[in-house]
Design a protein around this motif. Structure first.
Motif, PDB file in Angstrom:
ATOM      1  N   LEU A  28      34.802  48.293  50.199  1.00  0.00           N
ATOM      2  CA  LEU A  28      35.573  48.437  51.434  1.00  0.00           C
ATOM      3  C   LEU A  28      37.068  48.271  51.184  1.00  0.00           C
ATOM      4  O   LEU A  28      37.900  48.940  51.801  1.00  0.00           O
ATOM      5  CB  LEU A  28      35.083  47.417  52.469  1.00  0.00           C
ATOM      6  CG  LEU A  28      33.648  47.616  52.974  1.00  0.00           C
ATOM      7  CD1 LEU A  28      33.254  46.472  53.896  1.00  0.00           C
ATOM      8  CD2 LEU A  28      33.503  48.952  53.690  1.00  0.00           C
ATOM      9  N   SER A  29      37.416  47.360  50.262  1.00  0.00           N
ATOM     10  CA  SER A  29      38.826  47.113  49.964  1.00  0.00           C
ATOM     11  C   SER A  29      39.462  48.308  49.255  1.00  0.00           C
ATOM     12  O   SER A  29      40.625  48.646  49.478  1.00  0.00           O
ATOM     13  CB  SER A  29      38.982  45.871  49.094  1.00  0.00           C
ATOM     14  OG  SER A  29      38.469  44.734  49.767  1.00  0.00           O
ATOM     15  N   LEU A  30      38.687  48.941  48.363  1.00  0.00           N
ATOM     16  CA  LEU A  30      39.227  50.057  47.588  1.00  0.00           C
ATOM     17  C   LEU A  30      39.172  51.388  48.331  1.00  0.00           C
ATOM     18  O   LEU A  30      39.796  52.353  47.905  1.00  0.00           O
ATOM     19  CB  LEU A  30      38.456  50.197  46.269  1.00  0.00           C
ATOM     20  CG  LEU A  30      38.549  49.015  45.304  1.00  0.00           C
ATOM     21  CD1 LEU A  30      37.776  49.316  44.032  1.00  0.00           C
ATOM     22  CD2 LEU A  30      39.992  48.710  44.978  1.00  0.00           C
ATOM     23  N   LEU A  31      38.417  51.428  49.437  1.00  0.00           N
ATOM     24  CA  LEU A  31      38.250  52.689  50.162  1.00  0.00           C
ATOM     25  C   LEU A  31      39.589  53.235  50.643  1.00  0.00           C
ATOM     26  O   LEU A  31      39.845  54.441  50.561  1.00  0.00           O
ATOM     27  CB  LEU A  31      37.302  52.478  51.361  1.00  0.00           C
ATOM     28  CG  LEU A  31      36.893  53.745  52.108  1.00  0.00           C
ATOM     29  CD1 LEU A  31      36.184  54.702  51.165  1.00  0.00           C
ATOM     30  CD2 LEU A  31      36.000  53.396  53.301  1.00  0.00           C
ATOM     31  N   GLY A  32      40.453  52.331  51.126  1.00  0.00           N
ATOM     32  CA  GLY A  32      41.751  52.775  51.618  1.00  0.00           C
ATOM     33  C   GLY A  32      42.592  53.396  50.515  1.00  0.00           C
ATOM     34  O   GLY A  32      43.233  54.438  50.711  1.00  0.00           O
ATOM     35  N   VAL A  33      42.609  52.748  49.329  1.00  0.00           N
ATOM     36  CA  VAL A  33      43.365  53.295  48.205  1.00  0.00           C
ATOM     37  C   VAL A  33      42.785  54.641  47.774  1.00  0.00           C
ATOM     38  O   VAL A  33      43.515  55.602  47.522  1.00  0.00           O
ATOM     39  CB  VAL A  33      43.363  52.313  47.016  1.00  0.00           C
ATOM     40  CG1 VAL A  33      44.062  52.938  45.809  1.00  0.00           C
ATOM     41  CG2 VAL A  33      44.052  51.032  47.403  1.00  0.00           C
ATOM     42  N   THR A  34      41.465  54.727  47.715  1.00  0.00           N
ATOM     43  CA  THR A  34      40.816  55.971  47.320  1.00  0.00           C
ATOM     44  C   THR A  34      41.169  57.105  48.274  1.00  0.00           C
ATOM     45  O   THR A  34      41.542  58.200  47.846  1.00  0.00           O
ATOM     46  CB  THR A  34      39.283  55.787  47.287  1.00  0.00           C
ATOM     47  OG1 THR A  34      38.956  54.779  46.333  1.00  0.00           O
ATOM     48  CG2 THR A  34      38.586  57.082  46.910  1.00  0.00           C
ATOM     49  N   VAL A  35      41.077  56.828  49.580  1.00  0.00           N
ATOM     50  CA  VAL A  35      41.395  57.847  50.581  1.00  0.00           C
ATOM     51  C   VAL A  35      42.873  58.223  50.515  1.00  0.00           C
ATOM     52  O   VAL A  35      43.234  59.406  50.600  1.00  0.00           O
ATOM     53  CB  VAL A  35      41.023  57.351  51.998  1.00  0.00           C
ATOM     54  CG1 VAL A  35      41.532  58.318  53.057  1.00  0.00           C
ATOM     55  CG2 VAL A  35      39.516  57.185  52.120  1.00  0.00           C
ATOM     56  N   GLY A  36      43.741  57.218  50.341  1.00  0.00           N
ATOM     57  CA  GLY A  36      45.174  57.488  50.280  1.00  0.00           C
ATOM     58  C   GLY A  36      45.552  58.340  49.084  1.00  0.00           C
ATOM     59  O   GLY A  36      46.271  59.341  49.217  1.00  0.00           O
ATOM     60  N   ILE A  37      45.077  57.957  47.898  1.00  0.00           N
ATOM     61  CA  ILE A  37      45.367  58.729  46.694  1.00  0.00           C
ATOM     62  C   ILE A  37      44.740  60.113  46.789  1.00  0.00           C
ATOM     63  O   ILE A  37      45.354  61.125  46.416  1.00  0.00           O
ATOM     64  CB  ILE A  37      44.857  57.993  45.443  1.00  0.00           C
ATOM     65  CG1 ILE A  37      45.612  56.664  45.259  1.00  0.00           C
ATOM     66  CG2 ILE A  37      45.023  58.868  44.210  1.00  0.00           C
ATOM     67  CD1 ILE A  37      47.103  56.824  45.047  1.00  0.00           C
ATOM     68  N   PHE A  38      43.512  60.180  47.312  1.00  0.00           N
ATOM     69  CA  PHE A  38      42.858  61.478  47.494  1.00  0.00           C
ATOM     70  C   PHE A  38      43.695  62.384  48.401  1.00  0.00           C
ATOM     71  O   PHE A  38      43.901  63.566  48.097  1.00  0.00           O
ATOM     72  CB  PHE A  38      41.463  61.282  48.096  1.00  0.00           C
ATOM     73  CG  PHE A  38      40.847  62.544  48.635  1.00  0.00           C
ATOM     74  CD1 PHE A  38      40.266  63.461  47.784  1.00  0.00           C
ATOM     75  CD2 PHE A  38      40.872  62.823  49.989  1.00  0.00           C
ATOM     76  CE1 PHE A  38      39.712  64.633  48.264  1.00  0.00           C
ATOM     77  CE2 PHE A  38      40.323  63.984  50.497  1.00  0.00           C
ATOM     78  CZ  PHE A  38      39.738  64.897  49.627  1.00  0.00           C
TER      79      PHE A  38
END
Length: 416
Positions: A28-38
């Motif tokens: 859940l914590s990394l989801l934001g970074v993943t979506v942002g970088i994506f």
């Protein structure tokens, strides 16, 4: 130095253990970074791919090519209602400019027409881009023939029922056969195919030459007249290389105003559009698309940064006792700070790599399904990883600073 590397290795092990132990929290914590970088990399890759495709497709066109008609390629200060009242350019004006302009290399009178269907025996080609034009359009449009020829000036002036078709149209109407010399039906009448254009492949502008049909503009005029509102006439001009483009533009305006009888002080009721100006307009649009993509993606990165900061604060609390022991045996604040920053960067890089991999998979799928080269460049990958590191540093600084400032005695006591 050995202690430094040992602490870094321990930080990496702590990060991996945190991922394994708290899988859902980490996800859940990394989801934001993943979506942002994506989001950022997807936008950059899409815009770069579009920009590369546009420049490849338009590379064969001269930037000094000029389109004269009653609309502007770019924004205009003239109100739209007034532009809609401008008269269409005419064949007589085209003929006048061609004969009287100094420095004209090629000139063509065209119609912007809607796509239509073409038939040959029992086969149909749908969505054919028709291009009624003069014979010089072969050079203006950079048409390369695979077989046969383009129509000549005499055929264009006389309005002969001949047509030059694209590769895909030829394959659809005459699969496995030579299309040259065969008959097709277009607009309900017969045309003779005199040439087939070389295969160009999928492009993003107008479908490309593969799905295009060129035929004499005077035949089109005989069929539909000059004043039909559904089709927009345009004069296309290309000066020779020794001609000053600005002077050429001014000369077009002066001569066409004189031909239309416009007096000094009266507004010009046509536009002289330079192809290079359209390229600049497209570059501005692409730059704006990039900017909008960055703004939207930054919100996702902000959420991802808060997520990483949250997991790092939890990690500091869980390892308070261990931090106290490390400081008691000589670990300095800088070392504690670095090991938590290192851990936050690892977490952010994992999210960044996942986002980049998703973009890469989508790029491969789009390239195969749409026959469009979706490019994910090393520069874009570097941007994604660089942003991940920055997000990791920013998100991990406060938790790392709080860990570095812990009192060793109090930290050890908290674990007892």
């Amino acid at each position: 130095m050995i202690l430094y590397f040992r602490l870094l290795l321990n930080s990496f092990q702590f990060a991996v253990n945190a991922l394994r132990t708290n899988k859902l929290r980490t996800l859940l914590s990394l989801l934001g970074v993943t979506v942002g970088i994506f989001s950022i990399i997807a936008v950059l890759a899409a815009v770069d791919s579009m920009d590369r495709a546009l420049k490849t497709e338009l590379s064969g066109f001269d930037r000094n090519m000029i389109y004269v008609f009653n609309y502007s390629f770019g924004p205009s200060e003239i109100p739209r209602w007034k532009i809609d009242q401008f008269p269409n350019v005419t064949y007589e004006e085209y003929d006048y400019l061609k004969r009287n302009l100094v420095g004209v290399e090629y000139a063509s009178f065209n119609f912007f027409a809607t796509d239509t269907n073409m038939k040959a025996e029992r086969n149909y080609a749908n969505g054919v881009t028709v291009r009624p034009c003069s014979s010089d359009m072969q050079y203006l449009d950079n048409v390369k023939m695979a077989s046969g020829r383009f129509f000549n000036e005499s055929e264009a002036v006389n309005g002969n029922a001949v047509v030059v078709i694209g590769h895909e149209i030829a394959n659809t109407l005459f699969p496995g056969q030579d299309a040259v010399g065969r008959e097709v039906r277009l607009y309900g009448r017969k045309f003779v195919v005199i040439g087939v254009i070389e295969k160009q492949g999928a492009i993003s502008i107008g479908g490309g030459h593969d799905e295009m049909a060129y035929f004499p503009v005077n035949l089109f005029r005989q069929m539909f007249g000059d004043n039909i509102k559904a089709y927009t006439p345009v004069i296309v001009l290309k000066p020779n290389t020794s001609t000053d483009i600005k002077h050429f533009e001014d000369e077009i305006e002066v001569k066409l105003r004189a031909f239309r009888g416009l007096k000094a002080g009266e507004d010009t009721n046509f536009f002289v559009n330079v192809f290079g100006g359209m390229m600049e307009f497209l570059d501005n649009i692409i730059a704006q698309m990039n900017l909008v993509g960055w703004i939207i993606s930054m919100f996702s990165l902000l959420v991802g940064g808060f997520g990483i900061a949250n997991i790092m604060f939890v990690s500091v609390k869980e390892r308070t006792h261990l931090i106290g022991i490390q400081k008691a045996i000589g670990a300095k604040r800088r070392m504690i700070l670095l090991q938590f920053l290192f851990e936050s960067i690892i977490l952010a890089l994992i999210g960044g790599w996942v986002g980049i991999i998703i973009v890469w998979l989508i790029a491969k799928g789009v390239s195969v399904v749409l026959d469009f080269e979706f490019v994910l460049s090393l520069f874009n990958i570097a941007i994604g990883l660089g942003l991940s590191i920055i997000i990791g540093l920013i998100s991990g600084y406060l938790p790392a600073r709080s860990a570095a400032k812990l009192d060793p005695v109090e930290a050890i006591r908290s674990g007892i």
